[in-house]
Scaffold this motif. Structure first.
Motif, PDB file in Angstrom:
ATOM      1  N   VAL A  30       0.833  -1.206   0.000  1.00  0.00           N
ATOM      2  CA  VAL A  30       0.000   0.000   0.000  1.00  0.00           C
ATOM      3  C   VAL A  30       0.867   1.254   0.000  1.00  0.00           C
ATOM      4  CG1 VAL A  30      -1.670   1.359   1.323  1.00  0.00           C
ATOM      5  CG2 VAL A  30      -1.967  -1.116   1.112  1.00  0.00           C
ATOM      6  N   ILE A  31       1.837   1.332   0.911  1.00  0.00           N
ATOM      7  CA  ILE A  31       2.581   2.583   1.081  1.00  0.00           C
ATOM      8  C   ILE A  31       3.830   2.665   0.203  1.00  0.00           C
ATOM      9  CG2 ILE A  31       1.723   2.872   3.430  1.00  0.00           C
ATOM     10  CD1 ILE A  31       4.425   1.958   4.461  1.00  0.00           C
ATOM     11  N   ASP A  32       4.275   1.522  -0.326  1.00  0.00           N
ATOM     12  CA  ASP A  32       5.449   1.533  -1.202  1.00  0.00           C
ATOM     13  C   ASP A  32       5.230   0.555  -2.356  1.00  0.00           C
ATOM     14  OD1 ASP A  32       7.943   2.256  -2.135  1.00  0.00           O
ATOM     15  OD2 ASP A  32       9.030   0.852  -0.857  1.00  0.00           O
ATOM     16  N   PRO A  33       4.280   0.882  -3.258  1.00  0.00           N
ATOM     17  CA  PRO A  33       3.936  -0.051  -4.335  1.00  0.00           C
ATOM     18  C   PRO A  33       5.063  -0.165  -5.359  1.00  0.00           C
ATOM     19  CG  PRO A  33       2.780   2.026  -4.641  1.00  0.00           C
ATOM     20  CD  PRO A  33       3.487   2.127  -3.313  1.00  0.00           C
ATOM     21  N   VAL A  34       5.661  -1.341  -5.422  1.00  0.00           N
ATOM     22  CA  VAL A  34       6.744  -1.614  -6.363  1.00  0.00           C
ATOM     23  C   VAL A  34       6.345  -2.815  -7.200  1.00  0.00           C
ATOM     24  CG1 VAL A  34       9.173  -2.256  -6.604  1.00  0.00           C
ATOM     25  CG2 VAL A  34       8.470  -0.725  -4.754  1.00  0.00           C
ATOM     26  N   PRO A  35       6.455  -2.740  -8.539  1.00  0.00           N
ATOM     27  CA  PRO A  35       6.144  -3.915  -9.359  1.00  0.00           C
ATOM     28  C   PRO A  35       6.962  -5.120  -8.910  1.00  0.00           C
ATOM     29  CG  PRO A  35       6.422  -1.979 -10.755  1.00  0.00           C
ATOM     30  CD  PRO A  35       6.810  -1.575  -9.355  1.00  0.00           C
ATOM     31  N   GLU A  36       6.326  -6.292  -8.932  1.00  0.00           N
ATOM     32  CA  GLU A  36       6.948  -7.499  -8.378  1.00  0.00           C
ATOM     33  C   GLU A  36       8.297  -7.795  -9.016  1.00  0.00           C
ATOM     34  OE1 GLU A  36       5.686 -12.166  -7.595  1.00  0.00           O
ATOM     35  OE2 GLU A  36       4.167 -10.637  -8.026  1.00  0.00           O
ATOM     36  N   ASP A  37       8.433  -7.486 -10.304  1.00  0.00           N
ATOM     37  CA  ASP A  37       9.676  -7.798 -11.008  1.00  0.00           C
ATOM     38  C   ASP A  37      10.762  -6.752 -10.799  1.00  0.00           C
ATOM     39  OD1 ASP A  37       8.482 -10.064 -11.999  1.00  0.00           O
ATOM     40  OD2 ASP A  37       7.848  -9.117 -13.871  1.00  0.00           O
ATOM     41  N   ASP A  38      10.409  -5.600 -10.216  1.00  0.00           N
ATOM     42  CA  ASP A  38      11.371  -4.505 -10.085  1.00  0.00           C
ATOM     43  C   ASP A  38      12.081  -4.488  -8.736  1.00  0.00           C
ATOM     44  OD1 ASP A  38      10.680  -3.738 -12.596  1.00  0.00           O
ATOM     45  OD2 ASP A  38       9.453  -2.024 -11.991  1.00  0.00           O
ATOM     46  N   GLY A  39      11.437  -4.916  -7.685  1.00  0.00           N
ATOM     47  CA  GLY A  39      12.029  -4.821  -6.356  1.00  0.00           C
ATOM     48  C   GLY A  39      12.895  -6.021  -6.038  1.00  0.00           C
TER      49      GLY A  39
END
Length: 292
Positions: free
Chosen positions: A47-56
């Motif tokens: 919610v507070i730090d939405p990062v695409p699954e493949d990017d983080g």
């Protein structure tokens, strides 16, 4: 239901450096050591730090095992949890409530509202600090721990010689954030993870390994026996623009060995050794040092 978080970054280099110095000074005034900062679940972080699954590079083990619809439900529930814990303040909560009611009305028919509603929110100070230190570290130590209970992770975000943030990620997807101004304290946290039973006893003779024959069948005894009998296998790797050393740890019921790779793809420099507690702590601390 799908939501889109809108967040102003506005973090200049001066702002980031001011935050680092303020935190380091506050930790020093508090006597140093490890100071717990925050606990968040996978879905609350989404919610507070939405990062695409493949990017983080930080895993979300709980969310990873859910279907898309289950993720939507988990994240919507996490939003309510964050609001109730006063970690975020949502300024357009009425609009979001309307969207949630629409989704609930269409769920039974297998439909989706199909549009995105921006979430306008203010983040509490402790959450803002964790996100800032998470995003702005130019160097980090990643630790991956394998046990019979599953895989867990830890990340040490290295900001200066007197400011570190540690993020532990449990097998169930709980993220625990801790601040410290001491490289030794940060190293102690990682050491407790790779050697949870305190079996690192004494230093043994170092052994050079052949980089082309690193499987357990070719490393020779006693390392082969240690690898086969390891209860905890740790993998410590420095994440930075300039590649750092890789340290693999094998903890059995009675001893702990390290296999250290000084540089990636190096033809030599791979060393295996049984280590004591002090040597293990120094090895981890060396990984946390900022090169001069």
């Amino acid at each position: 239901m799908t939501t889109q978080v809108e967040e102003e970054s506005g973090n200049s280099a001066e702002d980031i450096e001011f935050l680092r110095r303020t935190l380091a000074d506050s930790l020093a005034e508090a006597g140093g050591g490890n100071q717990p900062l925050l606990r968040l679940t996978d879905e609350e972080l989404a919610v507070i730090d939405p990062v695409p699954e493949d990017d983080g590079f930080v895993p979300s083990p709980h969310l990873h095992g859910l279907s898309d619809s289950e993720k939507e439900t988990a994240i919507a529930t996490a939003l309510r949890s964050l609001v109730s814990r006063e970690l975020i303040e949502v300024t357009n909560i009425e609009e979001l409530d309307d969207l949630m009611r629409q989704q609930e009305a269409t769920d039974a028919a297998g439909q989706d509202v199909g549009h995105r509603t921006p979430v306008d929110m203010n983040v509490a100070q402790e959450a803002a600090i964790a996100l800032n230190l998470r995003r702005t570290a130019e160097r980090a130590l990643a630790a991956e721990l394998n046990t019979s209970a599953g895989m867990s992770h830890a990340f040490v975000y290295i900001h200066s010689s007197d400011l570190f943030m540690i993020e532990r990620v449990t097998t169930g997807g709980l993220h625990l954030f801790t601040l410290t101004n001491s490289i030794e304290s940060a190293a102690d946290i990682i050491q407790d993870l790779v050697d949870p039973f305190g079996v690192a006893d004494k230093d043994g003779r170092s052994r050079q390994l052949d980089p082309h024959a690193l499987d357990s069948a070719h490393v020779g005894s006693p390392l082969q026996q240690v690898i086969d009998g390891a209860l905890v296998v740790g993998r410590l790797m420095v994440l930075s623009d300039s590649p750092g050393a890789l340290v693999i740890t094998y903890a059995t019921e009675r001893e702990l060995w390290t296999v250290t790779v000084e540089e990636p793809h190096a033809p030599t420099g791979i060393v295996a050794q049984a280590v004591g507690a002090k040597s293990l702590g120094r090895k981890i601390a060396d990984l946390l040092r900022i090169p001069e």
